[in-house]
Write an enzyme that holds these catalytic residues in place. Structure first.
Site, PDB file in Angstrom:
ATOM      1  N   ASP A  67       0.782  -1.167  -0.021  1.00 48.08           N
ATOM      2  CA  ASP A  67      -0.019   0.096   0.152  1.00 48.08           C
ATOM      3  C   ASP A  67       0.741   1.292  -0.028  1.00 48.08           C
ATOM      4  O   ASP A  67       2.239   1.268  -0.081  1.00 48.08           O
ATOM      5  CB  ASP A  67      -0.977  -0.054   1.156  1.00 48.08           C
ATOM      6  CG  ASP A  67      -0.172  -0.559   2.533  1.00 48.08           C
ATOM      7  OD1 ASP A  67       0.966  -0.160   2.663  1.00 48.08           O
ATOM      8  OD2 ASP A  67      -0.839  -1.167   3.175  1.00 48.08           O
ATOM      9  N   ASN A 135      -7.799  -3.566  14.315  1.00 45.43           N
ATOM     10  CA  ASN A 135      -9.245  -3.660  13.816  1.00 45.43           C
ATOM     11  C   ASN A 135      -9.334  -4.759  12.874  1.00 45.43           C
ATOM     12  O   ASN A 135     -10.386  -5.243  12.243  1.00 45.43           O
ATOM     13  CB  ASN A 135      -9.867  -2.459  13.177  1.00 45.43           C
ATOM     14  CG  ASN A 135      -9.171  -2.168  12.011  1.00 45.43           C
ATOM     15  OD1 ASN A 135      -8.148  -2.549  11.481  1.00 45.43           O
ATOM     16  ND2 ASN A 135      -9.864  -0.976  11.438  1.00 45.43           N
ATOM     17  N   HIS A 137      -7.246  -5.254   9.925  1.00 46.65           N
ATOM     18  CA  HIS A 137      -7.041  -4.990   8.669  1.00 46.65           C
ATOM     19  C   HIS A 137      -5.800  -5.701   8.224  1.00 46.65           C
ATOM     20  O   HIS A 137      -4.705  -5.574   9.100  1.00 46.65           O
ATOM     21  CB  HIS A 137      -7.251  -3.614   8.366  1.00 46.65           C
ATOM     22  CG  HIS A 137      -5.995  -2.498   8.791  1.00 46.65           C
ATOM     23  ND1 HIS A 137      -6.016  -1.775   9.686  1.00 46.65           N
ATOM     24  CD2 HIS A 137      -4.683  -2.473   8.400  1.00 46.65           C
ATOM     25  CE1 HIS A 137      -4.917  -1.117  10.075  1.00 46.65           C
ATOM     26  NE2 HIS A 137      -3.999  -1.678   9.297  1.00 46.65           N
ATOM     27  N   GLU A 142      -9.984  -2.348   5.361  1.00 49.18           N
ATOM     28  CA  GLU A 142     -10.423  -2.131   6.656  1.00 49.18           C
ATOM     29  C   GLU A 142     -11.744  -2.926   6.465  1.00 49.18           C
ATOM     30  O   GLU A 142     -12.510  -3.370   5.826  1.00 49.18           O
ATOM     31  CB  GLU A 142     -10.871  -0.633   6.489  1.00 49.18           C
ATOM     32  CG  GLU A 142      -9.863   0.477   6.529  1.00 49.18           C
ATOM     33  CD  GLU A 142      -9.032   0.569   7.862  1.00 49.18           C
ATOM     34  OE1 GLU A 142      -9.240  -0.204   8.754  1.00 49.18           O
ATOM     35  OE2 GLU A 142      -8.209   1.617   7.996  1.00 49.18           O
TER      36      GLU A 142
END
Length: 242
Positions: A67, A135, A137, A142
């Site tokens: 990313d 979380n 990810h 997400e």
């Protein structure tokens, strides 16, 4: 999954680095999938050490990063391009043309995502390094009702921006968007290494590895892959019964 809970961060770093550099040692034109964040820094340090001590060349290898932030130029000190140069690329003999990251400054993010996905299809990743977000990810995929399979632009959740704010002067400076490989892109790698450390990740580690497979925990989809190596320190693995 091959899950290993290790006694020290140094041990985790060394084993992960051995998997990555070992792929290049066995096949000089190997394709490595790379990650950023705090966890991989020690892994890259070990890779540099092994590169030098064992004279392993990266001249024929190729890398693809997961990313990149949208709106940060490659020379911005908090871009992932700068991170990779600082921690790995400037210390090894990988040609600059063989190191690929999404272009967060592209005029058309949609076209950039399609271009990145085409490159991944042409040079499939042999071994992909992943970290794990609080979380659930992976990359910047997400949690949500649905997930995108291919490389795509994404709005970063507040918890993700909070976690990354330590790298910036303030949270206001943290980009709100990023380009990321999709979960489908990640799962195409032949081998995946998930490296996680810290007590604050213990709950999400258990959910990702042993909870239901759900888009609400993107890392849980790793359970569907045939060759995942999970490397945890004692704190990250403290809630597992192995």
């Amino acid at each position: 999954m091959n899950i290993r809970v290790l006694d020290s961060q140094e041990q985790l770093d060394d084993i992960a680095a051995e998997y990555l550099i070992g792929a290049v040692e066995r096949r000089p034109d190997a394709v490595l999938g790379l990650a950023t964040g705090s966890t991989p820094i020690g892994i890259y340090e070990k890779m540099v050490e092994k590169h030098r001590s064992r004279h392993i060349s990266f001249r024929e290898a190729t890398t693809f990063n997961l990313d990149e932030y949208v709106g940060l130029a490659p020379d911005h000190e908090q871009s992932y391009a700068s991170y990779m140069n600082k921690h790995l690329f400037q210390h090894i003999d990988l040609p600059a043309t063989h190191a690929h990251l999404p272009n967060g400054m592209a005029a058309s993010l949609e076209e950039e995502c399609k271009h990145y996905e085409r490159m991944l299809a042409e040079q499939p990743v042999d071994i992909q390094l992943l970290g794990l977000g609080h979380n659930g990810h992976i990359g910047f995929n997400e949690p949500g009702d649905t997930l995108s399979g291919d490389t795509h632009a994404v709005v970063l959740q507040e918890r993700t921006r909070d976690a990354n704010a330590r790298f910036f002067d303030s949270k206001d400076d943290v980009p709100t968007h990023a380009i990321t490989m999709g979960v489908g892109s990640i799962l195409k790698a032949k081998t995946i290494i998930l490296a996680v450390r810290g007590a604050d990740k213990a709950d999400i580690v258990r959910e990702a590895l042993f909870g239901p497979i759900s888009t609400e925990c993107p890392a849980s989809l790793l359970q569907t892959h045939g060759d995942v190596i999970v490397l945890l320190d004692r704190e990250a693995g403290r809630k597992l019964s192995l």
